[in-house]
Design an enzyme around this catalytic site. Structure first.
Site, short mmCIF file in Angstrom:
data_model
loop_
_atom_site.label_atom_id
_atom_site.label_comp_id
_atom_site.label_asym_id
_atom_site.label_seq_id
_atom_site.Cartn_x
_atom_site.Cartn_y
_atom_site.Cartn_z
N ASP A 21 0.94 -0.91 -0.33
CA ASP A 21 -0.15 0.11 -0.16
C ASP A 21 1.04 1.79 0.56
O ASP A 21 2.05 1.24 1.11
CB ASP A 21 -0.62 -0.22 0.98
N ASN A 23 -0.40 4.35 -0.04
CA ASN A 23 -1.41 5.53 0.00
C ASN A 23 -2.00 5.28 1.41
O ASN A 23 -2.63 6.68 2.18
CB ASN A 23 -2.16 6.42 -1.01
N ASP A 25 -4.46 3.87 2.57
CA ASP A 25 -5.63 3.00 2.94
C ASP A 25 -5.83 1.90 2.94
O ASP A 25 -7.06 1.17 3.33
CB ASP A 25 -6.32 3.94 1.52
N ASP A 29 -1.64 -1.55 -3.99
CA ASP A 29 -1.91 -0.48 -5.61
C ASP A 29 -0.69 -0.80 -6.17
O ASP A 29 0.57 -0.92 -6.13
CB ASP A 29 -2.25 0.84 -5.06
N ASP A 98 -4.60 -10.07 -15.54
CA ASP A 98 -5.60 -10.78 -15.55
C ASP A 98 -6.60 -10.70 -16.14
O ASP A 98 -6.98 -9.70 -15.81
CB ASP A 98 -5.68 -11.76 -13.70
N ASP A 195 -8.35 -16.07 -16.59
CA ASP A 195 -9.40 -17.26 -15.90
C ASP A 195 -10.85 -18.15 -16.55
O ASP A 195 -10.86 -17.27 -17.08
CB ASP A 195 -10.46 -15.35 -14.91
N GLU A 256 -6.29 -20.46 -16.63
CA GLU A 256 -6.53 -21.27 -15.70
C GLU A 256 -7.28 -22.71 -16.39
O GLU A 256 -9.31 -21.83 -16.61
CB GLU A 256 -7.60 -20.06 -14.53
N HIS A 321 -4.51 -17.38 -5.41
CA HIS A 321 -5.33 -16.70 -4.23
C HIS A 321 -6.32 -17.81 -3.89
O HIS A 321 -7.36 -16.60 -3.36
CB HIS A 321 -5.61 -15.24 -5.21
N ASP A 322 -6.80 -18.75 -4.90
CA ASP A 322 -7.82 -19.75 -4.16
C ASP A 322 -7.52 -20.72 -4.13
O ASP A 322 -8.20 -21.95 -3.08
CB ASP A 322 -8.19 -19.53 -5.39
#
Length: 536
Positions: A21, A23, A25, A29, A98, A195, A256, A321-322
């Site tokens: 990150d 910034n 938040d 990013d 992606d 995907d 994928e 990520h899955d």
């Protein structure tokens, strides 16, 4: 030996929300990724793959795209992306995006127009029906059909109702999709991860899927998915896409392939094309679903190599990520995790790493009340959701762990300081330093990148051994996948009168030490890479 970068590449997947990150938040990013490019370069990777960064209402955290050509403000701007591509290329790192092409968001202009009437320009961009025509279920729960009050018809969605499926049988959809790819190719992107790309074509007659006894409690797994994915026409569309992307120099598609558990490597390999004229690479996740054992890993790896063949390129992956992180699947056993890394990075083909894998980063612990993932929210406690494997990267031991100066969008892994890059940089035997040495060896050794792989028999079933070879230049990899020290022999090498010179070892054995294939002694959960020396 290779002429295409993707044939022996190491790709590092970044889940942008959780990497860096810039910034404050609490959400990672693009500018944050740029800040960490020197770190990525130090790993000697060849490319980075970014999970979706396009404009999205985030019903599925970017896998519901409302504009393929606009960067979501939470991640930055198009100028940030162009800077990332430029800075990455300066460091010889390629950038992959992606692309979610099976479906869009309901907020995409195509769907907004399509739902307005049955006879407008985009009316057939999606799959509509007057009634619910079949028994199909959505992967994220409920029927795969949702009624739209504007159009007074049902639309198909293979995942969330907010993710309507595109109608790839419509040539105008294919043309529009290719235009989105061209937008980023023209700006210098090096390729795309696609995907669930085997889902793009559905049965033209929308027939019912056969019912089966499922491996998991959701209705989606109680069907054999014959008619809502893997239709023959999918291969035709991918051949068109391959011809399109091959107009650009050295660009790559990796797909994928959504399959039945625990994996269908032959099906996955079919999407490379019989003449390697479809995807450049595709994922098979069988290894990630296979229990840690020499016999099981050998069986899975051999099947994948046989499915791909000698003239196409296999892809290897343990995390994404899955998928729950490998160290968590191994119940925190770091020795096993190092052995898994050695296996992964000594295979022929393309290797995909997931951010933090090189740190031994485990899953984060996410309470139900703090859960973001729609899959977890619906199926908890039967499914823990995908948030745990998406926890933030841990850079240092300060507040926010170097990831953010604000409040992180997801919880950090427990005992975060232990896994930080800062600490592991200082420890010569840390997981990070182990990965760096192994990645450096792969980078410098042509045989480990491109040599053919042959699994060899040993005198102990807990030993996984295989040879990599280019003509007379050979490497032997020996992995002890048990907790006990083992002395074993390699009968094949005895016949050939070979000696084994250590190149790399997990147990601190001095490189260049010579061992005999008659009696290799190796500790529990330890592995070695040997250069084979012919004594004749």
């Amino acid at each position: 030996m290779t002429t295409n970068w993707w044939q022996d590449c190491v790709v590092y997947q970044i889940y942008p929300r959780s990497f860096q990150d810039s910034n404050g938040d609490g959400i990672g990013d693009i500018l944050g990724i740029i800040q960490r490019l020197d770190y990525l370069q130090s790993l000697m990777i060849d490319a980075i793959w970014l999970s979706p960064i396009f404009l999205s209402p985030m019903a599925d955290f970017g896998y519901d795209v409302s504009d393929y050509c606009t960067v979501d403000p939470v991640f930055g701007t198009e100028e940030d992306v162009l800077l990332l591509i430029n800075e990455a290329h300066k460091r010889n790192i390629r950038v992959l995006f992606d692309m979610v092409l099976n479906h869009t968001s309901i907020e995409h202009p195509w769907f907004i127009e399509s739902r307005q009437s049955r006879d407008n320009e985009k009316s057939n961009f999606y799959i509509w029906s007057d009634t619910i025509p079949n028994n199909w279920y959505a992967a994220f729960g409920g029927r795969a059909w949702t009624y739209d009050t504007n159009r007074k018809q049902y639309y198909l969605h293979s995942f969330l109702p907010q993710q309507p499926d595109l109608n790839w049988r419509n040539p105008k959809v294919v043309e529009a999709v290719f235009e989105q790819l061209a937008f980023w190719l023209d700006k210098g992107i090096d390729g795309f991860r696609l995907d669930v790309i085997n889902c793009i074509i559905k049965d033209e007659a929308l027939r019912n899927n056969p019912k089966i006894i499922g491996s998991r409690p959701r209705p989606y797994d109680m069907q054999r998915h014959i008619f809502d994915r893997n239709r023959p026409e999918s291969h035709q569309k991918l051949k068109m896409m391959r011809k399109f992307i091959d107009k650009y120099d050295q660009r790559m598609l990796v797909g994928e392939i959504l399959v039945e558990m625990p994996g269908e490597p032959e099906l996955a390999a079919s999407y490379l094309g019989l003449h390697h004229d479809e995807l450049h690479l595709c994922f098979d996740f069988s290894l990630a679903y296979t229990r840690f054992s020499a016999a099981r890993w050998k069986k899975v790896a051999k099947r994948w190599y046989e499915a791909v063949g000698k003239h196409r390129v296999p892809t290897w992956v343990l995390n994404n990520h899955d998928l729950p992180r490998i160290i968590s699947r191994l119940h925190g056993n770091e020795e096993k995790a190092r052995l898994a890394a050695m296996f992964l990075l000594t295979q022929r083909g393309a290797i995909f790493l997931y951010y933090g894998e090189e740190l031994g980063l485990p899953n984060s612990k996410i309470s139900r009340s703090a859960m973001h993932d729609p899959l977890g929210k619906r199926y908890w406690p039967f499914h823990p959701g995908r948030d745990p494997e998406r926890g933030p990267m841990i850079w240092n031991t300060g507040e926010g762990n170097g990831f953010t100066t604000g409040e992180s969008w997801l919880a950090f892994a427990n005992a975060a300081n232990r896994y930080s890059v800062e600490n592991q940089e200082l420890e010569t035997e840390s997981m990070l330093q182990f990965y760096r040495r192994l990645l450096a060896l792969r980078k410098e050794d042509e045989v480990l990148r491109n040599g053919l792989c042959t699994f060899v028999d040993t005198t102990n079933t807990h030993i996984l051994a295989y040879c990599r070879e280019i003509e007379a230049d050979q490497r032997l990899i020996v992995l002890n996948m048990s907790a006990k020290q083992i002395t074993c022999s390699i009968p094949m090498l005895q016949v050939k009168d070979m000696q084994c010179e250590i190149m790399f070892a997990t147990d601190g054995v001095r490189p260049e030490q010579i061992e005999s294939p008659h009696a290799i002694t190796i500790g529990g959960y330890q592995g070695r890479i040997y250069r084979l020396v012919d004594n004749r």
